[in-house]
Scaffold this motif. Sequence first.
Motif, PDB file in Angstrom:
ATOM      1  N   GLY A  37     -14.891 -13.228   1.047  1.00  0.00           N
ATOM      2  CA  GLY A  37     -14.239 -13.144   2.553  1.00  0.00           C
ATOM      3  C   GLY A  37     -15.013 -12.460   3.466  1.00  0.00           C
ATOM      4  O   GLY A  37     -14.287 -12.490   4.811  1.00  0.00           O
ATOM      5  N   GLY A  38     -16.236 -12.090   3.400  1.00  0.00           N
ATOM      6  CA  GLY A  38     -16.926 -11.342   4.589  1.00  0.00           C
ATOM      7  C   GLY A  38     -15.980 -10.390   5.206  1.00  0.00           C
ATOM      8  O   GLY A  38     -16.417 -10.165   6.397  1.00  0.00           O
ATOM      9  N   LEU A  39     -15.683  -9.727   4.328  1.00  0.00           N
ATOM     10  CA  LEU A  39     -14.808  -8.645   4.995  1.00  0.00           C
ATOM     11  C   LEU A  39     -15.675  -7.558   6.080  1.00  0.00           C
ATOM     12  O   LEU A  39     -16.940  -7.129   5.590  1.00  0.00           O
ATOM     13  N   LYS A  40     -14.909  -7.079   7.177  1.00  0.00           N
ATOM     14  CA  LYS A  40     -15.772  -6.273   8.163  1.00  0.00           C
ATOM     15  C   LYS A  40     -14.784  -5.310   8.628  1.00  0.00           C
ATOM     16  O   LYS A  40     -13.365  -5.132   8.634  1.00  0.00           O
ATOM     17  N   ALA A  41     -15.117  -4.177   9.252  1.00  0.00           N
ATOM     18  CA  ALA A  41     -14.466  -3.107   9.780  1.00  0.00           C
ATOM     19  C   ALA A  41     -13.561  -3.753  10.786  1.00  0.00           C
ATOM     20  O   ALA A  41     -13.701  -4.612  11.585  1.00  0.00           O
ATOM     21  N   GLY A  42     -12.020  -3.220  10.740  1.00  0.00           N
ATOM     22  CA  GLY A  42     -11.191  -3.807  11.582  1.00  0.00           C
ATOM     23  C   GLY A  42     -10.221  -4.944  11.103  1.00  0.00           C
ATOM     24  O   GLY A  42      -9.331  -5.170  11.525  1.00  0.00           O
ATOM     25  N   ASP A  43     -10.802  -5.466   9.986  1.00  0.00           N
ATOM     26  CA  ASP A  43      -9.994  -6.642   9.375  1.00  0.00           C
ATOM     27  C   ASP A  43      -8.661  -6.232   8.686  1.00  0.00           C
ATOM     28  O   ASP A  43      -8.795  -4.845   8.371  1.00  0.00           O
ATOM     29  N   SER A  44      -7.980  -6.969   8.357  1.00  0.00           N
ATOM     30  CA  SER A  44      -6.661  -6.659   7.664  1.00  0.00           C
ATOM     31  C   SER A  44      -6.494  -7.302   6.324  1.00  0.00           C
ATOM     32  O   SER A  44      -6.916  -8.528   6.397  1.00  0.00           O
ATOM     33  N   VAL A  45      -6.054  -6.792   5.245  1.00  0.00           N
ATOM     34  CA  VAL A  45      -6.162  -7.145   3.878  1.00  0.00           C
ATOM     35  C   VAL A  45      -4.750  -6.884   3.398  1.00  0.00           C
ATOM     36  O   VAL A  45      -4.206  -5.961   3.742  1.00  0.00           O
ATOM     37  N   LEU A  46      -4.057  -7.985   2.672  1.00  0.00           N
ATOM     38  CA  LEU A  46      -2.914  -7.858   1.909  1.00  0.00           C
ATOM     39  C   LEU A  46      -3.189  -7.969   0.466  1.00  0.00           C
ATOM     40  O   LEU A  46      -3.890  -8.569   0.021  1.00  0.00           O
ATOM     41  N   VAL A  47      -2.862  -6.909  -0.147  1.00  0.00           N
ATOM     42  CA  VAL A  47      -2.902  -6.767  -1.525  1.00  0.00           C
ATOM     43  C   VAL A  47      -1.577  -6.791  -2.225  1.00  0.00           C
ATOM     44  O   VAL A  47      -0.625  -6.152  -1.803  1.00  0.00           O
ATOM     45  N   LEU A  48      -1.531  -7.438  -3.554  1.00  0.00           N
ATOM     46  CA  LEU A  48      -0.238  -7.699  -3.989  1.00  0.00           C
ATOM     47  C   LEU A  48       0.089  -7.000  -5.347  1.00  0.00           C
ATOM     48  O   LEU A  48      -0.913  -6.975  -6.341  1.00  0.00           O
ATOM     49  N   GLY A  49       1.051  -5.858  -5.265  1.00  0.00           N
ATOM     50  CA  GLY A  49       1.311  -5.101  -6.599  1.00  0.00           C
ATOM     51  C   GLY A  49       0.246  -4.116  -6.692  1.00  0.00           C
ATOM     52  O   GLY A  49      -0.773  -3.925  -5.808  1.00  0.00           O
ATOM     53  N   SER A  50       0.305  -3.324  -7.645  1.00  0.00           N
ATOM     54  CA  SER A  50      -0.476  -2.051  -7.901  1.00  0.00           C
ATOM     55  C   SER A  50      -1.317  -1.945  -9.247  1.00  0.00           C
ATOM     56  O   SER A  50      -1.506  -1.075  -9.778  1.00  0.00           O
ATOM     57  N   GLY A  51      -1.496  -3.194  -9.548  1.00  0.00           N
ATOM     58  CA  GLY A  51      -2.389  -3.355 -10.850  1.00  0.00           C
ATOM     59  C   GLY A  51      -3.793  -3.041 -10.738  1.00  0.00           C
ATOM     60  O   GLY A  51      -4.284  -2.794  -9.321  1.00  0.00           O
ATOM     61  N   VAL A  53      -6.775  -4.936 -10.115  1.00  0.00           N
ATOM     62  CA  VAL A  53      -7.469  -5.806  -9.213  1.00  0.00           C
ATOM     63  C   VAL A  53      -7.050  -5.148  -7.818  1.00  0.00           C
ATOM     64  O   VAL A  53      -7.584  -4.994  -6.978  1.00  0.00           O
ATOM     65  N   SER A  54      -5.692  -5.126  -7.858  1.00  0.00           N
ATOM     66  CA  SER A  54      -5.087  -4.875  -6.314  1.00  0.00           C
ATOM     67  C   SER A  54      -5.567  -3.464  -6.035  1.00  0.00           C
ATOM     68  O   SER A  54      -5.664  -3.248  -4.637  1.00  0.00           O
ATOM     69  N   ILE A  55      -5.452  -2.629  -6.891  1.00  0.00           N
ATOM     70  CA  ILE A  55      -5.804  -1.090  -6.325  1.00  0.00           C
ATOM     71  C   ILE A  55      -7.593  -0.985  -6.151  1.00  0.00           C
ATOM     72  O   ILE A  55      -7.941  -0.466  -5.046  1.00  0.00           O
ATOM     73  N   ALA A  56      -8.089  -1.678  -6.659  1.00  0.00           N
ATOM     74  CA  ALA A  56      -9.543  -1.874  -6.353  1.00  0.00           C
ATOM     75  C   ALA A  56      -9.684  -2.440  -5.214  1.00  0.00           C
ATOM     76  O   ALA A  56     -10.435  -2.101  -4.274  1.00  0.00           O
ATOM     77  N   ALA A  57      -9.150  -3.671  -4.896  1.00  0.00           N
ATOM     78  CA  ALA A  57      -9.265  -4.300  -3.546  1.00  0.00           C
ATOM     79  C   ALA A  57      -8.812  -3.263  -2.533  1.00  0.00           C
ATOM     80  O   ALA A  57      -9.471  -3.297  -1.401  1.00  0.00           O
ATOM     81  N   LEU A  58      -7.615  -2.732  -2.671  1.00  0.00           N
ATOM     82  CA  LEU A  58      -7.115  -1.671  -1.650  1.00  0.00           C
ATOM     83  C   LEU A  58      -8.464  -0.676  -1.416  1.00  0.00           C
ATOM     84  O   LEU A  58      -8.639  -0.184  -0.125  1.00  0.00           O
ATOM     85  N   GLN A  59      -8.825  -0.082  -2.499  1.00  0.00           N
ATOM     86  CA  GLN A  59      -9.909   1.079  -2.162  1.00  0.00           C
ATOM     87  C   GLN A  59     -11.310   0.449  -1.463  1.00  0.00           C
ATOM     88  O   GLN A  59     -11.851   1.005  -0.671  1.00  0.00           O
ATOM     89  N   ILE A  60     -11.525  -0.910  -1.837  1.00  0.00           N
ATOM     90  CA  ILE A  60     -12.703  -1.251  -1.107  1.00  0.00           C
ATOM     91  C   ILE A  60     -12.691  -1.687   0.294  1.00  0.00           C
ATOM     92  O   ILE A  60     -13.382  -1.415   1.141  1.00  0.00           O
ATOM     93  N   ALA A  61     -11.260  -2.386   0.412  1.00  0.00           N
ATOM     94  CA  ALA A  61     -10.687  -2.526   2.084  1.00  0.00           C
ATOM     95  C   ALA A  61     -10.737  -1.187   2.983  1.00  0.00           C
ATOM     96  O   ALA A  61     -11.491  -1.283   3.830  1.00  0.00           O
ATOM     97  N   ARG A  62     -10.413  -0.229   2.194  1.00  0.00           N
ATOM     98  CA  ARG A  62     -10.544   0.986   3.014  1.00  0.00           C
ATOM     99  C   ARG A  62     -11.836   1.558   3.351  1.00  0.00           C
ATOM    100  O   ARG A  62     -12.292   2.203   4.372  1.00  0.00           O
ATOM    101  N   MET A  63     -12.542   1.524   2.081  1.00  0.00           N
ATOM    102  CA  MET A  63     -13.973   1.921   2.198  1.00  0.00           C
ATOM    103  C   MET A  63     -14.707   1.178   3.329  1.00  0.00           C
ATOM    104  O   MET A  63     -15.719   1.810   3.865  1.00  0.00           O
TER     105      MET A  63
END
Length: 217
Positions: A37-51, A53-63
Amino acid sequence: MRAATAFTHAPRGWSHAEAATITTAGLTAWRALVVDGGLKAGDSVLVLGSGGVSIAALQIARMMGAAVIATSSSEEKLERLRQLGAEHTINYRQTADWGKRVLELTAGRGVDQVVEVGGPGTLAQSITAVRVGGHIALIGVLTGRQGDVPTSLLMAKQVRLQGLIVGSRRHQQDYIRALEQSGIRPIIDQRFPLDRLADAFRLQESGSHFGKIVVEW
Ligand SMILES: NC(=O)c1ccc[n+]([C@@H]2O[C@H](COP(=O)([O-])OP(=O)(O)OC[C@H]3O[C@@H](n4cnc5c(N)ncnc54)[C@H](OP(=O)(O)O)[C@@H]3O)[C@@H](O)[C@H]2O)c1
């Protein structure tokens, strides 16, 4: 020799249980957002549910300095997702048309990336929720193996839809460096001894967990 070079170091100071969350859930989320996805600061991310994978993705996105919208089936979990840094949350049981709600929350633009763990039951909403030219990482099929895809909307929005299976050793090394630098730790819901393996699976089946379930021996 070949097997030896397939390993990576765990992050400094992490327990085996914590490190076990990296190789599948965490690495897949990392590859989805950062590598593909080439994530960069300022991007927006949607994560589905609280399993896991999704919580790891939330943490990575915030980081990485991205904004997160998260969905879940319960108000209690939505509160915990906000505590972990989700800017907006949506109860997908109460808001069946959550893709449209994501559009409203992003002033009609849509999110840059979706971490898609639902599959056929959620993909149409994810295509609604993503921006023109955005990226959907198809990771999971929690809602089933086959279903309808709104192909014309996918085409019109020029969405990049990519299926993926975990990541490479190099991806894992990069992820671990990022984890060490950021200091984030995995969210482990419960730990079970090996002789209670069935209870661990029952907990996962119930869907009441938040983050990872660990089995230790
Ligand atoms: N491609 C790969 O390499 C790869 C790697 C890891 C996992 N996976 C797959 O990815 C999926 C997720 O794995 P996981 O380990 O994160 O599973 P998990 O920890 O068991 O996650 C389950 C959670 O997903 C949420 N969920 C279930 N149905 C949903 C729906 N219709 N809409 C939104 N959220 C829903 C629920 O969250 P709430 O309780 O908050 O509603 C549920 O608690 C699985 O299909 C798994 O096999 C694939």
